[in-house]
Scaffold this motif. Structure first.
Motif, PDB file in Angstrom:
ATOM      1  N   LEU A   7       0.857  -1.182   0.000  1.00  0.00           N
ATOM      2  CA  LEU A   7       0.000   0.000   0.000  1.00  0.00           C
ATOM      3  C   LEU A   7       0.894   1.232   0.000  1.00  0.00           C
ATOM      4  O   LEU A   7       0.548   2.278   0.547  1.00  0.00           O
ATOM      5  N   CYS A 275     -11.524   2.381   2.449  1.00  0.00           N
ATOM      6  CA  CYS A 275     -10.352   2.648   3.284  1.00  0.00           C
ATOM      7  C   CYS A 275     -10.755   3.398   4.556  1.00  0.00           C
ATOM      8  O   CYS A 275     -10.283   3.076   5.651  1.00  0.00           O
ATOM      9  N   THR A 326       4.002   0.280   3.703  1.00  0.00           N
ATOM     10  CA  THR A 326       3.466   1.640   3.725  1.00  0.00           C
ATOM     11  C   THR A 326       4.659   2.586   3.587  1.00  0.00           C
ATOM     12  O   THR A 326       5.808   2.154   3.592  1.00  0.00           O
ATOM     13  N   ILE A 342      -0.823   5.717   3.052  1.00  0.00           N
ATOM     14  CA  ILE A 342      -1.456   4.510   2.527  1.00  0.00           C
ATOM     15  C   ILE A 342      -2.040   4.828   1.157  1.00  0.00           C
ATOM     16  O   ILE A 342      -2.784   5.801   1.000  1.00  0.00           O
ATOM     17  N   ARG A 346      -4.727   0.887  -5.017  1.00  0.00           N
ATOM     18  CA  ARG A 346      -4.441  -0.512  -5.354  1.00  0.00           C
ATOM     19  C   ARG A 346      -5.741  -1.301  -5.507  1.00  0.00           C
ATOM     20  O   ARG A 346      -6.828  -0.815  -5.236  1.00  0.00           O
ATOM     21  N   LEU A 351      -6.375  -3.982  -0.687  1.00  0.00           N
ATOM     22  CA  LEU A 351      -6.822  -3.149   0.427  1.00  0.00           C
ATOM     23  C   LEU A 351      -7.414  -4.003   1.540  1.00  0.00           C
ATOM     24  O   LEU A 351      -7.123  -3.795   2.722  1.00  0.00           O
TER      25      LEU A 351
END
Length: 624
Positions: A7, A275, A326, A342, A346, A351
């Motif tokens: 990420l 997220c 990260t 982050i 993706r 995720l």
């Protein structure tokens, strides 16, 4: 490393649209890509770029005011070389894109970071920017929308920033590679739209993000013709021209990519919202600002987490223990420390897997807590380092902070609203400040300071000293604030971090709130909920029931005796189908992402009504 979920790097998951690829392939097959283009780029491409700029209300001559580059960072580097000399200072808002530092270094310049306003969604602090300007300052470089924070800089602050640069004769270099990824219904505002600043501004753009073309390495800069003519010399020396096949692909993107761009934007917004819902579940250990653009989120790591003040070490520890990559926040400048970046651009599968692993890291690997009994954790890790303040000196310092805070509040009359719980305190605080601040002078907790050290620091408007010099001067600043400090705010909104009855008693000794909001408690399955609920119940019982607001849908809050007696209860169902219902029903078009944001909105409106905020103010707020 095998089996790692990344990420980290800012690469979108999508492939370059097939129609764009076919267009480039046709040009390669026709033999049009075998030789250099003009140094400034294909005429056809510059004309297409000029047309796209016109659609945004910008007029630039494709012959003399547009330069095609090998990605935006090459254009940025060439610009720095053209308009600075070794030893000059370049202002960089912090946090900002990490690769700027390398470009500044190539130009032989000195980077000078200026902190963005984190509690205001990382907007500019224009007064600090002006304070940072010296005789050596030649250029301001920033990213809009901002990488890593996803910030949309306000029009008001942007205009003030341009005025400052005009007064000090600074060149403005703006990187707008994420201008196509907005998740709010407002047009992109660029400083290039300010007519009187046209001769001062260079803007760098790219095809990499908008059209999933990071590997093609093609972008452009546009500016006044005199500035472009200077940049071209360095561009020519570095790359001669941008890759010709990539230039044709860029033409294809501008002609055929609009539908793909909208598809990408829709999918990224979906991933952003996912997220945020996962970050809500991590709110015990992370505080975040909702990104309004880009495909990054930049959560702050709370100080209960091991390595919270060493994001580089924390990022490597997460990578080593649970296999999630990260980017450490400190890579984006000094004020990026204690954050992680982050990338939610993706695949959704990444995720999901990445956040599952992050929950495992923070909640099962080594949750560090303030000396309170917790439910035993499987696979306990090495003991965490001793918390600050466990020595006699530390205890004395905390007593002094508490005394200074009480004295300050006694001298300054202001309404104190407290927020306690585990989930969503900071989101409620920021939402309240925005709503109540439209009619009252309002301020709140610094960042997410909420402990027996953080609460008094917030009351006294003092940041935790980090350097030796700051620590030596701190007693003087503390005494000055306690004795002479003037409070300009009418309403103070503070977070109360409570894990036990002892926490409640300690924080009440610092400041007794006039109102108390009890946010959600349910978060980490490894917390000692009986101790937490006892502590929150204790502080709640110190207020009259009518001065208490609580989240009625939280299973732990609903067990508290004090909460059950309070008449003001918040329910998730009050916000539904574009309507928010309290004592009044309001139309609501304001974006809310995640359960914490929705609850914060309902809570803020309820609190505003209890404080007799004009209905028109609330209506306007809900339409923002």
């Amino acid at each position: 490393m095998p089996n790692v979920v990344s990420l980290a790097q800012g690469i979108p998951s999508f492939r370059t649209p097939r129609r764009v690829i076919r267009f480039a392939q046709e040009k390669i097959a026709a033999g049009l890509c075998d030789k250099y283009s003009l140094t400034t780029g294909l005429t056809e491409l510059r004309e297409e770029i000029a047309l796209s700029l016109e659609a945004d209300g910008l007029s630039y001559d494709p012959e003399r005011e547009i330069l095609v580059t090998a990605g935006s960072i090459e254009g940025i580097t060439a610009t720095l070389l053209a308009f600075t000399s070794p030893g000059d200072e370049v202002l960089l808002p912090s946090p900002s894109y990490t690769s700027y530092l390398g470009a500044v270094s190539i130009a032989g310049c000195v980077p000078k970071y200026v902190e963005l306003d984190e509690d205001n969604n990382f907007d500019f602090q224009v007064e600090k920017i002006e304070q940072g300007i010296t005789k050596k300052t030649k250029l301001l470089l920033y990213c809009s929308p901002n990488n890593p924070t996803g910030t949309l800089f306000s029009r008001e602050k942007t205009e003030q920033l341009v005025q400052i640069c005009e007064r000090h004769n600074l060149t403005i270099l703006i990187d707008e590679v994420y201008k196509d990824f907005y998740y709010v219904d407002e047009p992109h505002f660029s400083a290039t739209q300010i007519p009187e600043a046209r001769e001062r501004i260079i803007r760098a753009c790219s095809f990499s993000k908008a059209y999933a073309m990071t590997g093609w390495r093609v972008g452009f800069v546009h500016a006044d013709k005199q500035r472009i003519s200077r940049i071209v010399k360095f561009h020519d020396a570095m790359v001669t021209c941008a890759p010709v096949p990539s230039q044709y692909a860029a033409i294809g993107a501008l002609r055929f990519g609009a539908d793909f761009l909208e598809e990408f934007r829709t999918e990224f917004k979906k991933r952003r919202n996912y997220c945020i819902t996962r970050l809500d579940e991590l709110s015990q250990v992370m505080d975040y600002q909702v990104p309004k653009a880009t495909y990054f989120v930049f959560p702050r790591i709370k100080d209960i987490v091991k390595y919270s003040e060493d994001s580089h070490r924390l990022a490597y520890d997460i990578l080593d223990k649970v296999g999630v990559a990260t980017v450490p926040g400190v890579a984006f400048g000094p004020s990026g420390e204690s954050h992680l970046r982050i990338n939610f651009g993706r695949e959704m599968e990444d995720l999901e897997k990445g956040f599952d692993r992050l929950e495992g890291y923070f909640f099962k690997v080594h949750p560090r807590q303030r000396q309170h009994k917790t439910i035993p954790v499987k696979n306990p890790q090495e003991p965490t380092s001793k918390q600050p303040g466990h020595t006699m000196v530390g205890r004395g310092a905390r007593l002094l902070l508490a005394h200074a805070s009480r004295h300050y509040l006694k001298r300054n009359s202001a309404l104190v609203i407290g927020i306690t719980g585990i989930k969503g305190k900071t989101t409620i605080k920021r939402t309240l400040i925005e709503l109540l601040g439209s009619v009252n002078k309002t301020r709140g907790t610094l960042l997410s300071y909420n402990t027996e050290v953080g609460l008094p620091l917030s009351i006294l408007c003092l940041k935790n000293p980090k350097t030796v010099k700051a620590k030596l001067l701190f007693p003087l600043h503390l005494a000055k604030q306690a004795i002479l400090g003037r409070e300009e705010a009418d309403i103070l909104i503070f977070e109360y971090g409570i894990r036990s009855r002892n926490d409640a008693e300690t924080l009440l000794n610092i400041a007794v709130p006039d109102w108390l909001i009890v946010s959600g408690v349910e978060a980490d399955p490894h917390l000692d909920y009986p101790a937490i609920t006892e502590g929150i119940d204790h502080i709640s019982a110190c207020l009259p029931p009518e001065r208490l607001l609580w989240i009625g849908d939280d299973p732990f809050v609903s067990t508290m005796a004090a909460a059950r007696q309070a008449p003001h209860v918040i329910h998730d169902s009050q916000l539904s189908d574009g309507r928010l219902s309290t004592t009044t029903t309001y139309a609501c078009t304001r974006e809310t992402v995640g359960a914490n944001a929705a609850r914060a909105l309902i809570t803020a409106v309820t609190m505003a009504e209890l404080l007799n905020t004009p209905a028109d103010t609330i209506k306007h707020f809900l339409q923002a």
